[in-house]
Design a protein around this motif. Structure first.
Motif, PDB file in Angstrom:
ATOM      1  N   LYS A 192       0.846  -1.209   0.000  1.00 11.11           N
ATOM      2  CA  LYS A 192       0.000   0.000   0.000  1.00 11.11           C
ATOM      3  C   LYS A 192       0.878   1.255   0.000  1.00 11.11           C
ATOM      4  CE  LYS A 192      -4.048  -1.806   2.411  1.00 11.11           C
ATOM      5  NZ  LYS A 192      -4.764  -1.792   3.695  1.00 11.11           N
ATOM      6  N   ILE A 193       1.947   1.227   0.810  1.00 11.32           N
ATOM      7  CA  ILE A 193       2.838   2.392   0.878  1.00 11.32           C
ATOM      8  C   ILE A 193       3.545   2.587  -0.456  1.00 11.32           C
ATOM      9  CG2 ILE A 193       4.962   3.272   1.956  1.00 11.32           C
ATOM     10  CD1 ILE A 193       4.000   2.026   4.588  1.00 11.32           C
ATOM     11  N   ARG A 194       4.026   1.491  -1.047  1.00  8.25           N
ATOM     12  CA  ARG A 194       4.727   1.613  -2.327  1.00  8.25           C
ATOM     13  C   ARG A 194       3.810   2.140  -3.434  1.00  8.25           C
ATOM     14  NH1 ARG A 194       9.898  -0.192  -2.767  1.00  8.25           N
ATOM     15  NH2 ARG A 194      10.690  -1.448  -1.055  1.00  8.25           N
ATOM     16  N   ASP A 195       2.515   1.756  -3.372  1.00  9.10           N
ATOM     17  CA  ASP A 195       1.557   2.281  -4.356  1.00  9.10           C
ATOM     18  C   ASP A 195       1.494   3.799  -4.316  1.00  9.10           C
ATOM     19  OD1 ASP A 195       0.854  -0.122  -5.385  1.00  9.10           O
ATOM     20  OD2 ASP A 195      -1.039  -0.316  -4.279  1.00  9.10           O
ATOM     21  N   LYS A 196       1.575   4.361  -3.115  1.00  5.07           N
ATOM     22  CA  LYS A 196       1.372   5.806  -2.979  1.00  5.07           C
ATOM     23  C   LYS A 196       2.656   6.624  -3.109  1.00  5.07           C
ATOM     24  CE  LYS A 196      -2.967   5.590  -0.637  1.00  5.07           C
ATOM     25  NZ  LYS A 196      -4.014   6.471  -0.112  1.00  5.07           N
ATOM     26  N   VAL A 197       3.767   6.116  -2.593  1.00  5.07           N
ATOM     27  CA  VAL A 197       4.996   6.934  -2.570  1.00  5.07           C
ATOM     28  C   VAL A 197       6.216   6.180  -3.102  1.00  5.07           C
ATOM     29  CG1 VAL A 197       4.168   8.357  -0.630  1.00  5.07           C
ATOM     30  CG2 VAL A 197       5.539   6.323  -0.147  1.00  5.07           C
ATOM     31  N   GLY A 198       5.946   5.166  -3.926  1.00  8.59           N
ATOM     32  CA  GLY A 198       7.013   4.260  -4.381  1.00  8.59           C
ATOM     33  C   GLY A 198       8.232   4.926  -4.990  1.00  8.59           C
ATOM     34  N   ASN A 199       8.005   5.984  -5.778  1.00  2.96           N
ATOM     35  CA  ASN A 199       9.146   6.597  -6.465  1.00  2.96           C
ATOM     36  C   ASN A 199      10.137   7.275  -5.516  1.00  2.96           C
ATOM     37  OD1 ASN A 199       8.166   5.708  -8.839  1.00  2.96           O
ATOM     38  ND2 ASN A 199       7.636   7.734  -9.685  1.00  2.96           N
ATOM     39  N   TYR A 200       9.659   7.619  -4.335  1.00  2.48           N
ATOM     40  CA  TYR A 200      10.548   8.252  -3.360  1.00  2.48           C
ATOM     41  C   TYR A 200      11.356   7.225  -2.567  1.00  2.48           C
ATOM     42  CZ  TYR A 200       7.786  12.413  -4.303  1.00  2.48           C
ATOM     43  OH  TYR A 200       7.178  13.464  -4.919  1.00  2.48           O
ATOM     44  N   ILE A 201      10.961   5.945  -2.658  1.00  2.00           N
ATOM     45  CA  ILE A 201      11.634   4.902  -1.872  1.00  2.00           C
ATOM     46  C   ILE A 201      12.833   4.383  -2.651  1.00  2.00           C
ATOM     47  CG2 ILE A 201      11.392   2.606  -0.824  1.00  2.00           C
ATOM     48  CD1 ILE A 201       8.352   3.280  -0.550  1.00  2.00           C
ATOM     49  N   TYR A 202      14.030   4.618  -2.102  1.00  2.00           N
ATOM     50  CA  TYR A 202      15.218   4.161  -2.833  1.00  2.00           C
ATOM     51  C   TYR A 202      15.717   2.822  -2.337  1.00  2.00           C
ATOM     52  CZ  TYR A 202      17.856   6.090   1.136  1.00  2.00           C
ATOM     53  OH  TYR A 202      18.338   6.371   2.397  1.00  2.00           O
ATOM     54  N   GLY A 203      15.332   2.450  -1.124  1.00  2.00           N
ATOM     55  CA  GLY A 203      15.845   1.199  -0.598  1.00  2.00           C
ATOM     56  C   GLY A 203      15.142   0.807   0.683  1.00  2.00           C
ATOM     57  N   ALA A 204      15.626  -0.254   1.287  1.00  2.00           N
ATOM     58  CA  ALA A 204      15.001  -0.759   2.502  1.00  2.00           C
ATOM     59  C   ALA A 204      16.068  -1.024   3.556  1.00  2.00           C
ATOM     60  CB  ALA A 204      14.230  -2.035   2.195  1.00  2.00           C
ATOM     61  N   GLU A 205      15.592  -1.117   4.804  1.00  2.00           N
ATOM     62  CA  GLU A 205      16.474  -1.446   5.943  1.00  2.00           C
ATOM     63  C   GLU A 205      17.702  -0.524   5.965  1.00  2.00           C
ATOM     64  OE1 GLU A 205      14.712  -3.188   7.763  1.00  2.00           O
ATOM     65  OE2 GLU A 205      13.366  -3.973   6.248  1.00  2.00           O
ATOM     66  N   ASP A 206      18.899  -1.096   6.035  1.00  2.00           N
ATOM     67  CA  ASP A 206      20.098  -0.264   6.174  1.00  2.00           C
ATOM     68  C   ASP A 206      20.715   0.124   4.845  1.00  2.00           C
ATOM     69  OD1 ASP A 206      19.957  -0.218   8.919  1.00  2.00           O
ATOM     70  OD2 ASP A 206      21.061  -2.099   9.128  1.00  2.00           O
ATOM     71  N   GLU A 207      20.005  -0.121   3.746  1.00  2.00           N
ATOM     72  CA  GLU A 207      20.575   0.219   2.444  1.00  2.00           C
ATOM     73  C   GLU A 207      20.752   1.725   2.301  1.00  2.00           C
ATOM     74  OE1 GLU A 207      18.838  -3.329  -0.438  1.00  2.00           O
ATOM     75  OE2 GLU A 207      17.622  -1.537  -0.090  1.00  2.00           O
ATOM     76  N   ASP A 208      21.951   2.112   1.893  1.00  2.00           N
ATOM     77  CA  ASP A 208      22.188   3.509   1.580  1.00  2.00           C
ATOM     78  C   ASP A 208      22.023   3.694   0.082  1.00  2.00           C
ATOM     79  OD1 ASP A 208      22.810   4.450   4.160  1.00  2.00           O
ATOM     80  OD2 ASP A 208      24.791   3.517   4.008  1.00  2.00           O
ATOM     81  N   ILE A 209      21.783   4.934  -0.322  1.00  2.00           N
ATOM     82  CA  ILE A 209      21.544   5.166  -1.742  1.00  2.00           C
ATOM     83  C   ILE A 209      22.798   4.849  -2.565  1.00  2.00           C
ATOM     84  CG2 ILE A 209      22.115   7.637  -1.853  1.00  2.00           C
ATOM     85  CD1 ILE A 209      19.396   7.858  -3.487  1.00  2.00           C
ATOM     86  N   GLU A 210      23.995   4.967  -1.965  1.00  2.00           N
ATOM     87  CA  GLU A 210      25.213   4.633  -2.709  1.00  2.00           C
ATOM     88  C   GLU A 210      25.278   3.135  -3.017  1.00  2.00           C
ATOM     89  OE1 GLU A 210      25.072   6.353   0.134  1.00  2.00           O
ATOM     90  OE2 GLU A 210      26.678   5.807   1.546  1.00  2.00           O
ATOM     91  N   ASN A 211      24.709   2.301  -2.148  1.00  2.00           N
ATOM     92  CA  ASN A 211      24.648   0.863  -2.442  1.00  2.00           C
ATOM     93  C   ASN A 211      23.668   0.578  -3.577  1.00  2.00           C
ATOM     94  OD1 ASN A 211      25.140   1.026   0.744  1.00  2.00           O
ATOM     95  ND2 ASN A 211      26.139  -0.788  -0.091  1.00  2.00           N
ATOM     96  N   ILE A 212      22.514   1.244  -3.521  1.00  2.00           N
ATOM     97  CA  ILE A 212      21.490   1.047  -4.544  1.00  2.00           C
ATOM     98  C   ILE A 212      22.015   1.479  -5.912  1.00  2.00           C
ATOM     99  CG2 ILE A 212      19.177   1.792  -5.272  1.00  2.00           C
ATOM    100  CD1 ILE A 212      19.242   0.033  -2.711  1.00  2.00           C
ATOM    101  N   VAL A 213      22.613   2.665  -5.952  1.00  3.95           N
ATOM    102  CA  VAL A 213      23.154   3.168  -7.217  1.00  3.95           C
ATOM    103  C   VAL A 213      24.270   2.255  -7.708  1.00  3.95           C
ATOM    104  CG1 VAL A 213      24.500   5.078  -8.227  1.00  3.95           C
ATOM    105  CG2 VAL A 213      22.446   5.566  -6.879  1.00  3.95           C
TER     106      VAL A 213
END
Lengths: 412, 412
Positions: free
Chosen positions: A241-262
């Motif tokens: 439900k949360i991802r449906d509404k604000v999914g594009n702002y979510i870059y990762g989960a738990e301890d993931e930093d955006i540098e890991n995702i990128v």
């Protein structure tokens, strides 16, 4: 089950150090079904330490201490434990081996202090210290546990993650509690709350916390129950439900930093990146290279602080800087394409801004940052206002730059 | 005189909020001659709050609480106080006037919550709240004081500064206390302890604490007495003895970071610096540019992660890398002189190493870092072993590099 935390150290009682250790432990306990009843700070005083054991060991299922395990005379936690349990210090072969390993890694000679660090109270179970010489310890007495850890944050944290959390789970195998943290960036807490709307009214057993930081707002969903499977299903429903509404702002989960995702996105797409930083001063490169294996996709970075360095290292025409100023869309774009071309990378990113506290004008205030992006098809720059705190502006700008790369790579 | 702090709030016990309030109060108390014996965190539970009063009010001269003074149902500190002192809540005209003022400022209507915020326990002295509706309170009983403040940081801080510090001075006009913190780097806690030797046996009234961190060990000296002048003289004597034995390891005092010290030295000597980083990945440039005004002495940095970037940006001969490997004395020196010459700076520094966790060999283990230094007269590199944690190795290497610059600039 409940627990108390005893933080040991004069530096906490004179306010020189903020007790972030206790918050770290409390959060991990809470997330694993252990209620913290009290957190007590005591000084480097043997009577005070023993008095705190006297009070809290009988009251709680688990008593957790940090601090006072170093090799110097003000580190007296082990002595206090020996007195409290009427036992004595003994050399422990595993602990001694670890002290040797740490000293060798740091190229330090063996001294009497190292002998001392090899001793632990008789009858304890040792918690290995990956990162330092001070051994952690567990004492069990009548179904109660005393857990003793060093006060150096990274040594303590690794003991909590590697030892304490699995230990808690083994103590309380029937309760089901699950958490999921979704990490957002580029949106404020109140804007998130508005977008989420009635999702905030959650069903029984579930709760949602907003945890703001300079890198963005983390959303932590918690669900409690008695069946692991059921709790996980409900948690997934809320996440969806949360991802449906604000999914594009979510870059990762738990301890993931955006540098890991990128980093993962670049690896997966077999792409390379290079950075040209002015106001972030190397922080983006620093964050990219915090990821182990970054050398696969990160070729180089330049910190072009002076105009001269922008001209010499990035081939920016002097006239462009004169015409638009170093902090401008045009220069940000030229920096991004300059570093991309110069480094033969697929992607170039850049920052140029006014970190402050001085140097701002009405037209270009402190906190103004232009972030440039360039690949083989497109070059553009986006404008941001990050406020008047120099270090926070650096963090926010580095996060926003990495988020632009993430969005471009995902096509969102 | 001594005191205890009771921090009230469930948010502290679940680790959602770090207890920085207690550190603020503790520091202010300590600097004004009030020893903090304990800091206790309790939840929003009336029995726990009263139990904490029962324990600490008799034990201390002053008991200080924060939190639980808001208008909602989980704010129960005043109720607990009424129960503890067997008294009742009464409307207070000054407090009500302040609530009106605050609501008017925020354009909020008067509600029953505002009525509630106008009540304080009978027999207390009110501490005015400049910034909020929750009144602070002082209770005196048998020469002991209970001081009650809100948990909102800026409301609490203004009460501490405007009321508490003058109050402490009035209680204890004769005591003198002083602190000094000396920040060392490049030496372990136990090696420091060995070098300091009998200085650790301090005269009455003085104490010495070792505070370790990845950037180095801080030494905190404290001296108490009855005369400000005398205490300062004794503190200076101890500081001088410490500086005699370990002076070269001390880079600064109090909250000074080494990047500030190096920045000041560069400014004072009218010198410029540039950096070429491999394993530190931009962290040195990031730290240098954390200092406001760094553009005066910092021209540029390069993060040469790939061999190709070392060749292209620093002019390092490919053969040098092939012969000695990228992680070598020779390449570190070539990087330092390369960035110095290329940037027309007075000083160049460089790092090349194996940050890990993978990539290590027996000959070149994870944690091995060569740090290069070059000025117009000399070029050299030093070898370090920083252990197996990637991020810590980056921090330690950046600190060691800045320390080399500091030592060269000071000629030590």
């Amino acid at each position: 089950m409940n627990a108390a935390i005893i933080s040991i150290g004069d530096e906490l009682l004179i306010g020189q150090v903020i007790n972030s250790n206790a918050a770290y432990i409390a959060e991990r306990c809470n997330l694993n079904g252990i209620d913290i009843k009290n957190i007590l700070t005591v000084g480097d005083d043997i009577d005070d330490i023993i008095a705190s054991f006297d009070k809290y060991f009988p009251e709680c299922d688990i008593l957790i201490t940090t601090g006072g395990l170093g090799p110097t005379h003000d580190d007296i936690t082990r002595t206090a434990i020996c007195e409290y349990f009427s036992t004595k210090l003994m050399e422990n072969a595993d602990v001694k081996e670890n002290v040797k390993r740490i000293l060798a890694l740091r190229n330090i000679k063996w001294t009497s202090a190292a002998d001392n660090q090899s001793l632990v109270p008789e009858g304890c179970k040792v918690i290995p210290n990956k990162h330092g010489t001070a051994a952690g310890m567990v004492f069990e007495k009548g179904n109660k546990y005393l857990i003793v850890m060093p006060g150096v944050p990274f040594e303590m944290k690794s003991m909590v993650d590697d030892f304490l959390i699995p230990f808690f789970k083994s103590l309380n195998p029937t309760q089901a509690i699950s958490h999921r943290t979704l990490n957002t960036t580029g949106i404020t807490e109140s804007a998130l709350s508005d977008l989420l709307g009635d999702i905030e009214q959650l069903t029984s057993g579930a709760s949602l916390a907003f945890l703001p930081a300079p890198t963005g707002v983390k959303l932590r969903i918690t669900h409690k129950g008695y069946d692991n499977q059921e709790v996980l299903i409900k948690l997934n429903e809320i996440e969806n439900k949360i991802r449906d509404k604000v999914g594009n702002y979510i870059y990762g989960a738990e301890d993931e930093d955006i540098e890991n995702i990128v980093g993962n996105l670049l690896s997966k797409n077999d792409l390379t990146i290079a950075v040209a930083e002015s106001c972030t001063g190397g922080l983006i490169a620093d964050r990219i290279t915090n990821v182990s294996g970054a050398s696969k996709y990160f070729d180089r970075g330049v910190v072009t602080y002076s105009n001269k360095s922008k001209i010499e290292l990035l081939g920016i025409p002097e006239g462009l800087i004169t015409k638009h100023g170093a902090v401008s869309r045009e220069v940000a774009e030229a920096m991004a394409s300059g570093i991309k071309n110069g480094s033969h990378s697929n992607i170039g990113i850049s920052t140029t801004g006014i970190a402050g506290p001085s140097g701002g004008t009405n037209e270009k205030p402190v906190g103004l940052v232009w972030i440039g992006y360039s690949n083989n098809k497109i070059t553009f720059a986006e404008k941001f206002l990050f406020g008047d705190d120099r270090l926070r502006t650096k963090i926010r700008a580095s996060q926003a730059a990495l988020n632009i790369v993430r969005k471009k790579l995902l096509g969102i």
